[in-house]
Motif scaffolding. Structure first.
Motif, short mmCIF file in Angstrom:
data_model
loop_
_atom_site.label_atom_id
_atom_site.label_comp_id
_atom_site.label_asym_id
_atom_site.label_seq_id
_atom_site.Cartn_x
_atom_site.Cartn_y
_atom_site.Cartn_z
N TYR A 59 0.84 -1.20 0.00
CA TYR A 59 0.00 0.00 0.00
C TYR A 59 0.88 1.25 0.00
CZ TYR A 59 -3.53 3.37 1.48
OH TYR A 59 -4.35 4.46 1.56
N THR A 60 1.92 1.26 0.81
CA THR A 60 2.84 2.39 0.86
C THR A 60 3.51 2.58 -0.50
OG1 THR A 60 3.21 2.09 3.22
CG2 THR A 60 4.88 3.33 2.02
N PHE A 61 3.92 1.49 -1.12
CA PHE A 61 4.55 1.57 -2.44
C PHE A 61 3.57 2.14 -3.47
CE2 PHE A 61 5.93 -0.02 -6.56
CZ PHE A 61 7.26 0.36 -6.55
N CYS A 62 2.30 1.75 -3.40
CA CYS A 62 1.28 2.29 -4.31
C CYS A 62 1.19 3.81 -4.15
CB CYS A 62 -0.09 1.69 -4.02
SG CYS A 62 -0.33 0.02 -4.61
N LYS A 63 1.17 4.28 -2.92
CA LYS A 63 1.10 5.71 -2.66
C LYS A 63 2.33 6.42 -3.18
CE LYS A 63 -0.19 6.61 1.60
NZ LYS A 63 -0.64 6.57 3.01
N GLU A 64 3.50 5.84 -2.97
CA GLU A 64 4.74 6.45 -3.44
C GLU A 64 4.79 6.49 -4.98
OE1 GLU A 64 7.57 3.96 -1.51
OE2 GLU A 64 7.46 5.07 0.38
N GLU A 65 4.34 5.42 -5.60
CA GLU A 65 4.33 5.36 -7.06
C GLU A 65 3.35 6.39 -7.63
OE1 GLU A 65 5.81 4.17 -10.66
OE2 GLU A 65 6.51 3.59 -8.67
N ARG A 66 2.23 6.55 -6.96
CA ARG A 66 1.25 7.56 -7.37
C ARG A 66 1.85 8.95 -7.29
NH1 ARG A 66 -4.05 7.51 -8.26
NH2 ARG A 66 -5.13 9.47 -8.01
N ARG A 67 2.60 9.21 -6.23
CA ARG A 67 3.23 10.52 -6.08
C ARG A 67 4.27 10.75 -7.19
NH1 ARG A 67 5.43 13.67 -0.78
NH2 ARG A 67 5.61 15.63 -1.88
N ARG A 68 5.04 9.72 -7.51
CA ARG A 68 6.03 9.86 -8.59
C ARG A 68 5.36 10.07 -9.94
NH1 ARG A 68 8.85 5.89 -5.39
NH2 ARG A 68 7.65 4.22 -6.35
N GLU A 69 4.35 9.28 -10.23
CA GLU A 69 3.72 9.31 -11.55
C GLU A 69 2.94 10.60 -11.78
OE1 GLU A 69 2.86 8.15 -15.31
OE2 GLU A 69 4.13 7.00 -13.95
N LEU A 70 2.26 11.09 -10.76
CA LEU A 70 1.39 12.26 -10.91
C LEU A 70 1.99 13.51 -10.25
CD1 LEU A 70 -1.97 10.41 -10.15
CD2 LEU A 70 -0.93 10.84 -12.39
N ALA A 71 3.31 13.58 -10.21
CA ALA A 71 4.01 14.62 -9.44
C ALA A 71 3.60 16.04 -9.79
CB ALA A 71 5.52 14.46 -9.62
N LEU A 72 3.39 16.34 -11.03
CA LEU A 72 3.12 17.73 -11.42
C LEU A 72 1.64 18.00 -11.67
CD1 LEU A 72 6.19 18.20 -13.77
CD2 LEU A 72 5.96 18.85 -11.37
N GLU A 73 0.80 17.11 -11.22
CA GLU A 73 -0.64 17.28 -11.39
C GLU A 73 -1.26 17.55 -10.03
OE1 GLU A 73 -2.35 14.20 -13.82
OE2 GLU A 73 -0.49 13.99 -14.95
N ASP A 74 -1.31 18.84 -9.66
CA ASP A 74 -1.70 19.24 -8.30
C ASP A 74 -3.07 18.75 -7.87
OD1 ASP A 74 0.67 20.58 -7.94
OD2 ASP A 74 -0.12 22.51 -8.61
N CYS A 75 -4.03 18.71 -8.76
CA CYS A 75 -5.37 18.31 -8.34
C CYS A 75 -5.38 16.88 -7.82
CB CYS A 75 -6.37 18.49 -9.47
SG CYS A 75 -6.04 17.47 -10.91
N HIS A 76 -4.57 16.00 -8.41
CA HIS A 76 -4.50 14.63 -7.93
C HIS A 76 -3.95 14.58 -6.51
CE1 HIS A 76 -5.62 12.78 -11.68
NE2 HIS A 76 -4.70 13.47 -12.32
N ARG A 77 -2.91 15.33 -6.26
CA ARG A 77 -2.25 15.31 -4.95
C ARG A 77 -3.21 15.78 -3.87
NH1 ARG A 77 0.99 12.40 -2.26
NH2 ARG A 77 2.07 13.51 -0.66
#
Length: 131
Positions: A59-77
């Motif tokens: 689960y932690t890896f999923c969250k980290e991968e999401r942060r890496r993949e969508l790094a410049l898309e503020d609305c997702h964060r």
């Protein structure tokens, strides 16, 4: 498409935490590895799939991968922080060099964005989100 893989991987990882069903773990890893493999130039470097067996680590890896993949898309964060029950602290320095700290605590009702005025007019049955 990346967000779809990440959403589904996170959902499977959360199911794996709740149920311990290894099929959920396998499905989460399949989504993550499919996404990650598409990011590698395999002409020069072979992709090594991730294989995480611990539910919380997955689960932690999923969250980290999401942060890496969508790094410049503020609305997702912003939505991720809300969904994960995390708070936000922003330090603002104005033009006069005065620093102010603004904190939005976890699960605050202020995480809800206001519904636009024209939408409220079009549907009078809506209730405006708290401010």
């Amino acid at each position: 498409m990346a967000e779809v893989y990440l959403n589904r991987a996170e959902a499977y990882a959360r199911k794996f935490i709740a149920s311990g069903n290894t099929a959920d773990r396998t499905a989460a890893l399949a989504d993550l590895n499919t996404l990650r493999q598409s990011r590698y130039d395999t002409r020069n470097t072979a992709y090594t799939p991730v294989n995480i067996t611990d539910a919380q680590a997955l689960y932690t890896f999923c969250k980290e991968e999401r942060r890496r993949e969508l790094a410049l898309e503020d609305c997702h964060r912003f939505i991720d922080l809300k969904r994960w029950g995390m708070g936000v602290t922003h330090i603002y320095t104005g033009p006069d060099n005065v620093t102010s700290t603004f904190t939005l605590p976890p699960n605050s009702p202020l995480f809800a964005l206001p519904i636009p005025y024209d939408v409220m007019l079009a549907n009078t049955g809506l209730i405006q989100n708290p401010r």
